[in-house]
Design a protein around this motif. Structure first.
Motif, PDB file in Angstrom:
ATOM      1  N   SER A  37       0.819  -1.205   0.000  1.00  0.00           N
ATOM      2  CA  SER A  37       0.000   0.000   0.000  1.00  0.00           C
ATOM      3  C   SER A  37       0.858   1.262   0.000  1.00  0.00           C
ATOM      4  N   ALA A  38       1.916   1.269   0.824  1.00  0.00           N
ATOM      5  CA  ALA A  38       2.790   2.439   0.908  1.00  0.00           C
ATOM      6  C   ALA A  38       3.530   2.679  -0.405  1.00  0.00           C
ATOM      7  N   ILE A  39       4.009   1.604  -1.018  1.00  0.00           N
ATOM      8  CA  ILE A  39       4.740   1.734  -2.280  1.00  0.00           C
ATOM      9  C   ILE A  39       3.814   2.236  -3.381  1.00  0.00           C
ATOM     10  N   GLN A  40       2.629   1.693  -3.462  1.00  0.00           N
ATOM     11  CA  GLN A  40       1.682   2.121  -4.493  1.00  0.00           C
ATOM     12  C   GLN A  40       1.255   3.570  -4.292  1.00  0.00           C
ATOM     13  N   SER A  41       1.026   3.959  -3.057  1.00  0.00           N
ATOM     14  CA  SER A  41       0.629   5.348  -2.780  1.00  0.00           C
ATOM     15  C   SER A  41       1.754   6.317  -3.125  1.00  0.00           C
ATOM     16  N   GLY A  42       2.978   5.955  -2.750  1.00  0.00           N
ATOM     17  CA  GLY A  42       4.122   6.795  -3.076  1.00  0.00           C
ATOM     18  C   GLY A  42       4.334   6.901  -4.574  1.00  0.00           C
ATOM     19  N   PHE A  43       4.150   5.795  -5.268  1.00  0.00           N
ATOM     20  CA  PHE A  43       4.319   5.773  -6.719  1.00  0.00           C
ATOM     21  C   PHE A  43       3.268   6.638  -7.405  1.00  0.00           C
ATOM     22  N   ALA A  44       2.053   6.593  -6.896  1.00  0.00           N
ATOM     23  CA  ALA A  44       0.977   7.395  -7.488  1.00  0.00           C
ATOM     24  C   ALA A  44       1.303   8.883  -7.428  1.00  0.00           C
ATOM     25  N   LYS A  45       2.061   9.281  -6.422  1.00  0.00           N
ATOM     26  CA  LYS A  45       2.406  10.694  -6.258  1.00  0.00           C
ATOM     27  C   LYS A  45       3.683  11.074  -6.988  1.00  0.00           C
ATOM     28  N   ASP A  46       4.738  10.285  -6.826  1.00  0.00           N
ATOM     29  CA  ASP A  46       6.069  10.664  -7.325  1.00  0.00           C
ATOM     30  C   ASP A  46       6.696   9.663  -8.282  1.00  0.00           C
ATOM     31  N   GLY A  47       5.948   8.660  -8.720  1.00  0.00           N
ATOM     32  CA  GLY A  47       6.534   7.657  -9.595  1.00  0.00           C
ATOM     33  C   GLY A  47       7.674   6.925  -8.907  1.00  0.00           C
ATOM     34  N   PHE A  48       8.685   6.552  -9.667  1.00  0.00           N
ATOM     35  CA  PHE A  48       9.799   5.811  -9.091  1.00  0.00           C
ATOM     36  C   PHE A  48      10.687   6.674  -8.187  1.00  0.00           C
ATOM     37  N   ALA A  49      10.443   7.967  -8.161  1.00  0.00           N
ATOM     38  CA  ALA A  49      11.181   8.846  -7.255  1.00  0.00           C
ATOM     39  C   ALA A  49      10.563   8.883  -5.866  1.00  0.00           C
ATOM     40  N   THR A  50       9.553   8.068  -5.616  1.00  0.00           N
ATOM     41  CA  THR A  50       8.959   8.038  -4.286  1.00  0.00           C
ATOM     42  C   THR A  50       9.989   7.673  -3.226  1.00  0.00           C
ATOM     43  N   GLN A  51       9.840   8.287  -2.062  1.00  0.00           N
ATOM     44  CA  GLN A  51      10.745   7.990  -0.949  1.00  0.00           C
ATOM     45  C   GLN A  51      10.603   6.544  -0.477  1.00  0.00           C
ATOM     46  N   GLU A  52       9.493   5.906  -0.803  1.00  0.00           N
ATOM     47  CA  GLU A  52       9.323   4.498  -0.453  1.00  0.00           C
ATOM     48  C   GLU A  52      10.323   3.606  -1.194  1.00  0.00           C
ATOM     49  N   LEU A  53      10.837   4.104  -2.328  1.00  0.00           N
ATOM     50  CA  LEU A  53      11.804   3.332  -3.110  1.00  0.00           C
ATOM     51  C   LEU A  53      13.212   3.902  -3.051  1.00  0.00           C
ATOM     52  N   VAL A  54      13.354   5.209  -3.183  1.00  0.00           N
ATOM     53  CA  VAL A  54      14.702   5.786  -3.238  1.00  0.00           C
ATOM     54  C   VAL A  54      15.011   6.702  -2.063  1.00  0.00           C
ATOM     55  N   GLY A  55      14.158   6.707  -1.043  1.00  0.00           N
ATOM     56  CA  GLY A  55      14.468   7.444   0.180  1.00  0.00           C
ATOM     57  C   GLY A  55      15.626   6.799   0.914  1.00  0.00           C
ATOM     58  N   ASP A  56      16.322   7.572   1.724  1.00  0.00           N
ATOM     59  CA  ASP A  56      17.551   7.106   2.368  1.00  0.00           C
ATOM     60  C   ASP A  56      17.379   5.842   3.198  1.00  0.00           C
ATOM     61  N   ASN A  57      16.214   5.642   3.794  1.00  0.00           N
ATOM     62  CA  ASN A  57      16.024   4.483   4.671  1.00  0.00           C
ATOM     63  C   ASN A  57      14.946   3.541   4.133  1.00  0.00           C
ATOM     64  N   SER A  58      14.820   3.513   2.805  1.00  0.00           N
ATOM     65  CA  SER A  58      13.776   2.715   2.164  1.00  0.00           C
ATOM     66  C   SER A  58      14.202   1.268   1.971  1.00  0.00           C
ATOM     67  N   ILE A  59      13.292   0.470   1.467  1.00  0.00           N
ATOM     68  CA  ILE A  59      13.535  -0.947   1.258  1.00  0.00           C
ATOM     69  C   ILE A  59      14.582  -1.211   0.169  1.00  0.00           C
ATOM     70  N   LEU A  60      14.854  -0.199  -0.667  1.00  0.00           N
ATOM     71  CA  LEU A  60      15.909  -0.321  -1.679  1.00  0.00           C
ATOM     72  C   LEU A  60      17.203   0.374  -1.288  1.00  0.00           C
ATOM     73  N   GLU A  61      17.146   1.311  -0.347  1.00  0.00           N
ATOM     74  CA  GLU A  61      18.306   2.165  -0.072  1.00  0.00           C
ATOM     75  C   GLU A  61      18.866   2.070   1.349  1.00  0.00           C
ATOM     76  N   ALA A  62      18.142   1.497   2.282  1.00  0.00           N
ATOM     77  CA  ALA A  62      18.551   1.514   3.692  1.00  0.00           C
ATOM     78  C   ALA A  62      19.985   1.009   3.857  1.00  0.00           C
ATOM     79  N   ARG A  63      20.725   1.632   4.744  1.00  0.00           N
ATOM     80  CA  ARG A  63      22.148   1.352   4.901  1.00  0.00           C
ATOM     81  C   ARG A  63      22.453   0.489   6.110  1.00  0.00           C
ATOM     82  N   LEU A  64      23.529  -0.252   5.979  1.00  0.00           N
ATOM     83  CA  LEU A  64      24.002  -1.128   7.057  1.00  0.00           C
ATOM     84  C   LEU A  64      25.234  -0.555   7.745  1.00  0.00           C
ATOM     85  N   ASN A  65      25.570   0.692   7.450  1.00  0.00           N
ATOM     86  CA  ASN A  65      26.787   1.289   7.984  1.00  0.00           C
ATOM     87  C   ASN A  65      26.493   2.676   8.566  1.00  0.00           C
ATOM     88  N   LYS A  66      27.519   3.497   8.680  1.00  0.00           N
ATOM     89  CA  LYS A  66      27.361   4.812   9.302  1.00  0.00           C
ATOM     90  C   LYS A  66      26.505   5.778   8.482  1.00  0.00           C
TER      91      LYS A  66
END
Length: 350
Positions: A200-229
């Motif tokens: 639901s969150a991914i679809q809602s974000g996509f509806a607003k910003d396309g693939f630039a949604t923070q759900e996909l490319v935000g710093d702590n998203s499921i595609l971008e979250a970091r394991l370091n500092k």
């Protein structure tokens, strides 16, 4: 199904923050036909490989060692599936950092088609590099892939706008996969949400910003979250920004909410620090608490100073055992329900 072999070109990679481009906001996707989270069950073997980063040779070597392909193909479009009804999950980042993004895509798509014809399945998920390209095809971080496309006579902007066969393929990649009790995604962080909440969150974000949604490319998203500092407050995503967080407790809560027992992610091959000092070393396959499995081994030749040629994770015995099969021929049990080790690692050296 046939996919053309396209010649690669190498260019310098620089890191940048994805911008919202016209292609990102004009992109479209049928979420019913191509769900954000693919869910499947199997009684067969399950495998996972991550982060080929434009290195077709090493990817093929890892797949061959794992018994997933019959032989090293003369060209990517000649690869043959060898694993019967097994399921292979590819956790993204097919592109960039080296010089064969298009051949990697061709190899995996060909394998996907051949596996399906034999009752097997290859599920290819989106990585942050694919997501960032779709969000901003002119971005510096994905310049290698854009240059390959141009050299092959394709317009990166049109591809990122989901046009043509390749554009449709990239735009319809799932973000996560559930196979039995195992959840696979590129960067691991589900935010403690259920599968339905994630979708639901991914679809809602996509509806607003396309693939630039923070759900996909935000710093702590499921595609971008970091394991370091570079994670929240300089900590890995599984610490939720606080040094007081118990990562084992947090991960147990995350898998329970997803309705699974284990998380598998790629995305980062570097050292990962845990509060008790039982750390993951650079380029190692690694598991912690039997909950979190890290499979980015830095296999690509584009990874500077990498000493790894990669491998695959083999989930067997009904999901109760996970084995690393290295391209160099070494195998090692990473986790077994019978032993339930707190942590284990395996390096797949050259």
């Amino acid at each position: 199904m046939k996919f053309s072999l396209l010649a690669p070109v190498f260019a310098l990679s620089l890191v940048t923050t994805p911008a919202i481009s016209a292609s990102a906001t004009s992109a479209s996707r049928d979420w019913k036909s191509h769900p954000a989270i693919v869910q499947t069950t199997t009684t067969g073997e399950v495998y996972a490989v991550g982060d080929a980063h434009a290195d077709q040779g090493r990817l093929a070597g890892a797949l061959l060692a794992g018994g997933l392909i019959k032989s090293l193909p003369a060209s990517p479009d000649q690869v043959k599936w060898n694993a019967g009804k097994a399921v292979l999950v590819v956790t993204g980042d097919m592109i960039d950092k080296w010089n064969a993004s298009l051949p990697v895509i061709t190899l995996l798509r060909t394998l996907q088609s051949d596996a399906a014809s034999q009752g097997g399945r290859v599920i290819i998920t989106m990585g942050n590099h694919e997501g960032e390209f779709l969000a901003d095809p002119d971005g510096k971080k994905t310049r290698e892939f854009a240059d390959e496309l141009k050299a092959a006579g394709q317009d990166p902007v049109k591809v990122a706008a989901c046009q043509g066969d390749l554009g449709q393929f990239l735009c319809n990649l799932p973000i996560g996969v559930v196979v039995n009790d195992w959840f696979f995604s590129h960067a691991g962080n589900t935010g403690g949400r259920s599968v339905a909440e994630l979708e639901s969150a991914i679809q809602s974000g996509f509806a607003k910003d396309g693939f630039a949604t923070q759900e996909l490319v935000g710093d702590n998203s499921i595609l971008e979250a970091r394991l370091n500092k570079k994670g929240p407050n300089g900590l890995p995503w599984f610490m939720e920004g606080s040094s007081k967080t118990d990562p084992q407790k947090l991960l147990k809560g995350y898998v329970k909410k997803l309705g699974v027992k284990h998380l598998v992610q790629g995305h980062q091959y570097g050292k990962v620090k845990f509060p008790d000092g039982k750390n993951r070393e650079e380029e190692d396959f690694f598991q912690r608490y039997g909950l979190l499995f890290l499979i980015d081994s830095g296999m690509s030749e584009g990874i500077e100073d990498s000493t790894s040629t990669g491998g695959v994770l083999h989930i067997t015995e009904g999901g109760n055992k996970a084995i690393v099969i290295c391209a160099n021929g070494k195998t090692e049990t990473l986790w077994s329900k019978k032993k339930d080790q707190d942590s284990k690692s395996q390096h797949c050296g050259k």
